[in-house]
Design a protein around this motif. Structure first.
Motif, PDB file in Angstrom:
ATOM      1  N   ALA A 196       0.847  -1.280   0.042  1.00  0.00           N
ATOM      2  CA  ALA A 196       0.188   0.066   0.057  1.00  0.00           C
ATOM      3  C   ALA A 196       0.831   1.226  -0.002  1.00  0.00           C
ATOM      4  O   ALA A 196       0.736   2.360  -0.692  1.00  0.00           O
ATOM      5  CB  ALA A 196      -0.890  -0.027   1.052  1.00  0.00           C
ATOM      6  N   ARG A 197       1.831   1.000   0.793  1.00  0.00           N
ATOM      7  CA  ARG A 197       2.903   2.306   0.873  1.00  0.00           C
ATOM      8  C   ARG A 197       3.661   2.463  -0.291  1.00  0.00           C
ATOM      9  O   ARG A 197       3.917   3.729  -0.942  1.00  0.00           O
ATOM     10  CB  ARG A 197       3.786   2.124   2.037  1.00  0.00           C
ATOM     11  N   MET A 229       0.834   2.686  -3.889  1.00  0.00           N
ATOM     12  CA  MET A 229      -0.213   3.886  -3.621  1.00  0.00           C
ATOM     13  C   MET A 229      -1.297   3.296  -4.564  1.00  0.00           C
ATOM     14  O   MET A 229      -1.755   3.971  -5.581  1.00  0.00           O
ATOM     15  CB  MET A 229       0.240   5.165  -3.925  1.00  0.00           C
ATOM     16  N   VAL A 269      -7.935  -0.607  -1.893  1.00  0.00           N
ATOM     17  CA  VAL A 269      -7.453  -1.877  -1.202  1.00  0.00           C
ATOM     18  C   VAL A 269      -8.684  -2.751  -1.010  1.00  0.00           C
ATOM     19  O   VAL A 269      -9.702  -2.344  -0.325  1.00  0.00           O
ATOM     20  CB  VAL A 269      -6.614  -1.509   0.105  1.00  0.00           C
ATOM     21  N   LEU A 327      -3.278   1.113   8.123  1.00  0.00           N
ATOM     22  CA  LEU A 327      -3.378   2.206   7.008  1.00  0.00           C
ATOM     23  C   LEU A 327      -3.949   3.615   7.216  1.00  0.00           C
ATOM     24  O   LEU A 327      -3.360   4.533   6.848  1.00  0.00           O
ATOM     25  CB  LEU A 327      -4.088   1.452   5.739  1.00  0.00           C
ATOM     26  N   ASP A 339      -1.550   5.850   9.008  1.00  0.00           N
ATOM     27  CA  ASP A 339      -0.318   6.279   8.458  1.00  0.00           C
ATOM     28  C   ASP A 339      -0.595   7.424   7.698  1.00  0.00           C
ATOM     29  O   ASP A 339      -1.462   7.239   6.557  1.00  0.00           O
ATOM     30  CB  ASP A 339       0.109   5.044   7.602  1.00  0.00           C
ATOM     31  N   THR A 353      -1.046   6.721   3.679  1.00  0.00           N
ATOM     32  CA  THR A 353      -1.960   5.831   3.102  1.00  0.00           C
ATOM     33  C   THR A 353      -3.360   5.844   3.815  1.00  0.00           C
ATOM     34  O   THR A 353      -4.424   5.217   3.381  1.00  0.00           O
ATOM     35  CB  THR A 353      -1.699   4.207   3.556  1.00  0.00           C
ATOM     36  N   LYS A 354      -3.649   6.916   4.403  1.00  0.00           N
ATOM     37  CA  LYS A 354      -4.777   7.171   5.320  1.00  0.00           C
ATOM     38  C   LYS A 354      -6.002   7.633   4.159  1.00  0.00           C
ATOM     39  O   LYS A 354      -7.248   7.128   4.713  1.00  0.00           O
ATOM     40  CB  LYS A 354      -4.621   8.385   6.165  1.00  0.00           C
ATOM     41  N   ILE A 382      -6.494   6.166   1.370  1.00  0.00           N
ATOM     42  CA  ILE A 382      -6.889   4.989   0.397  1.00  0.00           C
ATOM     43  C   ILE A 382      -8.283   4.238   0.727  1.00  0.00           C
ATOM     44  O   ILE A 382      -8.516   3.881   1.773  1.00  0.00           O
ATOM     45  CB  ILE A 382      -5.771   3.858   0.264  1.00  0.00           C
TER      46      ILE A 382
END
Lengths: 238, 238
Positions: free
Chosen positions: B51-52, B55, B59, B77, B80, B83-84, B86
């Motif tokens: 994910a990081r 991007m 998900v 997620l 962070d 990724t907050k 997504i």
DNA sequence: GAGAAGAGTGACGAACTCGTCACGCGCGCC
DNA sequence: GGCGCGCGTGACGAGTTCGTCACTCTTCTC
């Protein structure tokens, strides 16, 4: 593990469209208790009119209604330039997958089958509101002490305005928008300068230097990845 | 009634996080068939790393996994900064309302119970992608033949790029954003130039002239309201 | 440790941006 | 119709922006 918390918009407006008064009352009272402003429409036509005039943050829409049913209302909202982007959560009887698919195909964002937990309803409305928040913030970018106002082409750091040229602004905007990821030199030159790939130039180096000078104490948020490019990220601790 | 159609992002990236290979394969092949790029992670930790680094646009996250389960991954997620935002769609066994509530409370955007229809999965991912599109479009403005890209500080008219200085861009942006309304001189000077009220200057006149020159055949979209200011609106027909 | 390559740096100069001035044109009022 | 005022216009020049060059410093590889 603590419960995740998002900030909510101030007093968001939720439009409930359902011919059954007891459902409107159940949904309405729970949403009000969660700090939302509720507008009720008793049929599909009224729902469409209120969506246009009130511009709610979310529409909660029952599928089974006499006259214009929820699928039709959703399709009409999506076809109208004014209301096309309003998030829609549909309520249905304990229906089949095919019903949910029909709604999603008509542009609904979410689905909840009756009977539902009021808590789940509130959370799903909140999830849709969160998406709206992300949308609203697209005209601004905030990372660490940096705040970029895209419309005004303005950077402020810890509340203090930093005077940048247009090129400098574009450069810091690209790096901040990809915070944490190394942006390679060709990408920067292409996106900020409009150059083709494989151009040999030192202008990027010079502009990074100038930008760092203007960032003063925060210059170290722009870090060099040797042989690749640059990355915007928080400086390592001493 | 025709099925509602939204444009999709070009080749969006979907990250699938599930320890069961057959689920990853089922989900992955259906999403690929729908035109999406798929990345697979076989456990929670790998999911977070991907994910990081990748991007993804969405998900798709299984709840039941050994080690770090889906609820934990979702919480991480969201915690962070990178990724907050997504969107997260969770997959679960035919669970109870309480499981869905736990996921929503941790920041998931949607939920789908196994076994699910592949068609419904694709539609739900598309619904999340649509929200991302709305988010992306907030940084653009389109009126008549004029299109302003705020992030890129770019104007195009009927698809052709118009080269503007920063000041000219700010000026046209202010007028376009208030389409149809006369913007008085003091307001323009204040919002574009940062001047205080009642400043006597001809610089606005000069810049309007220069902007009109660059607009060529579309110069008459910027109209003078004598004694007040300027207005962006469609020219009257001959 | 030496050498090569990449990035940082200061300086230069061409081009661009922007504000002002003075004149002319157009509009509105008396 | 005449006059005054507001806006359009062309030109000038100061200041700024931007790209390049050459030298220096840093990092990486052998």
């Amino acid at each position: 593990m603590s419960t995740f918390e998002y900030a909510m918009p101030d007093n968001p407006t939720i439009l409930i469209v359902d011919d059954e008064e007891d459902v409107r009352e159940l949904v309405g009272s729970n949403l009000r208790r969660a700090g939302m402003r509720v507008v009720e429409a008793a049929d599909g036509l009224q729902g469409i009119l209120f969506a246009r005039s009130q511009m709610p943050n979310v529409v909660v829409l029952d599928v089974m209604m006499p006259g214009r049913d929820g699928l039709q209302v959703c399709a009409e909202l999506r076809a109208d330039e004014v209301t096309k982007d309003i998030p829609v959560l549909m309520l249905t009887a304990k229906g089949q997958t095919s019903d949910r698919i029909a709604g999603l195909e008509r542009g609904a964002d979410d689905y909840l089958a009756k009977p539902f937990s009021p808590r789940e309803l509130v959370l799903r409305v909140q999830a849709l509101l969160r998406r709206a928040i992300v949308s609203k913030e697209a005209g601004a970018l905030k990372e660490g002490p940096f705040e970029l106002d895209l419309a005004g082409v303005k950077l402020t750091i810890d509340g203090a305005h930093v005077d940048l040229t247009l090129l400098e602004f574009k450069l810091v905007h690209l790096l901040v928008s990809r915070k944490g990821a190394v942006v390679d030199r060709d990408t920067i030159l292409r996106e900020v300068w409009g150059y083709a790939d494989n151009v040999r130039t030192r202008t990027l180096d010079t502009h990074v230097k100038r930008l760092r000078e203007k960032l003063g104490a925060h210059a170290d948020w722009i870090q060099t990845s040797r042989g690749f490019g640059y990355v915007f990220k928080a400086p390592a601790q001493a």
